[in-house]
Design an enzyme around this catalytic site. Structure first.
Site, PDB file in Angstrom:
ATOM      1  N   ARG A 240      -4.203  -9.917   4.515  1.00 33.58           N
ATOM      2  CA  ARG A 240      -4.580  -9.519   2.719  1.00 33.58           C
ATOM      3  C   ARG A 240      -3.862  -9.695   2.288  1.00 33.58           C
ATOM      4  O   ARG A 240      -3.164  -8.961   2.586  1.00 33.58           O
ATOM      5  CB  ARG A 240      -6.533  -8.461   2.938  1.00 33.58           C
ATOM      6  CG  ARG A 240      -6.456  -8.437   1.468  1.00 33.58           C
ATOM      7  CD  ARG A 240      -7.972  -7.878   0.989  1.00 33.58           C
ATOM      8  NE  ARG A 240      -8.160  -7.704  -0.168  1.00 33.58           N
ATOM      9  CZ  ARG A 240      -7.622  -6.407  -0.788  1.00 33.58           C
ATOM     10  NH1 ARG A 240      -6.980  -5.975  -0.402  1.00 33.58           N
ATOM     11  NH2 ARG A 240      -8.719  -6.147  -1.994  1.00 33.58           N
TER      12      ARG A 240
ATOM     13  N   LYS B 257       0.789  -0.879  -0.168  1.00 37.17           N
ATOM     14  CA  LYS B 257      -0.285  -0.141  -0.177  1.00 37.17           C
ATOM     15  C   LYS B 257       1.204   1.544  -0.635  1.00 37.17           C
ATOM     16  O   LYS B 257       2.093   1.595   0.348  1.00 37.17           O
ATOM     17  CB  LYS B 257      -1.147   0.066   1.487  1.00 37.17           C
ATOM     18  CG  LYS B 257      -2.425  -0.697   0.691  1.00 37.17           C
ATOM     19  CD  LYS B 257      -2.873  -0.794   2.312  1.00 37.17           C
ATOM     20  CE  LYS B 257      -4.681  -1.554   1.469  1.00 37.17           C
ATOM     21  NZ  LYS B 257      -5.547  -0.754   2.070  1.00 37.17           N
TER      22      LYS B 257
END
Length: 286
Positions: free
Chosen positions: A255, A221
């Site tokens: 995840r 991210k």
């Protein structure tokens, strides 16, 4: 006890959720699993590497071309049905904020609805309750789907995360979602700047202390990229470091894009913490 699909997990048992993007423009793989066969191959590899959950998404999180509910369903529903046929024991999650799409994928065999946009469609929790599937309750800072934060501020970001995610979880259970199938997610990057996401990680233990199982979606991210000043394809090391810290603080579901590497990190942390025996212990015993 966390119960998803046919599986049950003990409180300290780490669980890997593998990302399978059914989009032509995903930020990480740029559409590598948009077509069925590469996507099914990705599922097979992820399961072999230790993923218990497959998270299928039909719309990328960031801004881009509009994707209608009909198009999102076209990308996901049939694929969910095929994954269910080929992998009857795998937990199938679908990353969607739309109740209509949630209903369709549950009919096709989904076990979990991953609501990354924090209950923007209240009907999604009602769908989870109707079908008896799990629900991920995420903090997105009130952001609209597919928008990026701009100068967002919190008096206390973790206090806001706790209020929102626990509130969503309690509402879900009140609607009839099985309590043992509800997770909370701090929503790294969603409605947050990099400092917010770092603080959410540093204080993750406060989420764990609520008693709800915590899911973290850290993989490659922007907060990792900005912290280390690395482009998307060079964020794996930072992601794995953040994964290790999150595991030590008690997160349960991860995840991820890199399943095998994450499995090793989680196993190592579990062994250091004393929750897992070493795979081999010969040193000094010969």
């Amino acid at each position: 006890m966390l119960r998803l699909g046919r599986r049950e997990f003990e409180p300290r048992e780490p669980v890997i959720m593998a990302i399978v993007n059914r989009t032509p423009d995903s930020f990480y793989d740029r559409g590598a699993t948009f077509l069925d066969e590469p996507a099914l191959a990705r599922v097979e590899r992820a399961v072999a590497e230790g993923a218990a959950i497959i998270d299928i998404g039909g719309v990328k999180a960031g801004p881009g071309e509009e994707v209608t509910a009909e198009e999102e369903a076209r990308r996901t529903v049939g694929f969910v049905a095929e994954v269910r046929r080929r992998f009857p024991d795998v937990i199938i999650s679908v990353d969607t904020w739309r109740a209509d799409v949630g209903r369709a994928v549950c009919e096709a065999g989904a076990d979990l609805l991953n609501d990354a946009w924090g209950g923007v469609d209240p009907g999604l929790a009602e769908v989870a309750a109707r079908y008896g599937v799990g629900l991920v309750c995420t903090h997105a800072g009130g952001a609209e789907p597919r928008t990026r934060p701009h100068r967002i501020e919190y008096d206390d970001v973790v206090a806001d995360i706790l209020e929102v995610t626990v509130g969503l979880a309690e509402r879900a259970v009140a609607l009839g979602v099985p309590r043992e199938s509800v997770l909370i997610d701090p929503g790294h990057d969603f409605g947050k700047n990099t400092r917010h996401s770092l603080e959410a990680t540093r204080r993750l233990g406060e989420m764990v202390a609520t008693g709800w199982p915590v899911l973290v979606s850290l993989s490659n991210k922007d907060f990792v990229g900005e912290t280390l000043d690395r482009p998307v394809k060079e964020r794996v090391v930072g992601t794995l470091a953040t994964t290790a810290v999150s595991a030590w603080l008690g997160a349960q579901v991860y995840r991820v894009h890199e399943v095998a590497e994450t499995r090793q990190v989680l196993d190592m942390v579990a062994s250091i913490a004393g929750h897992r025996e070493p795979a081999v212990a010969r040193r000094g015993l010969a």
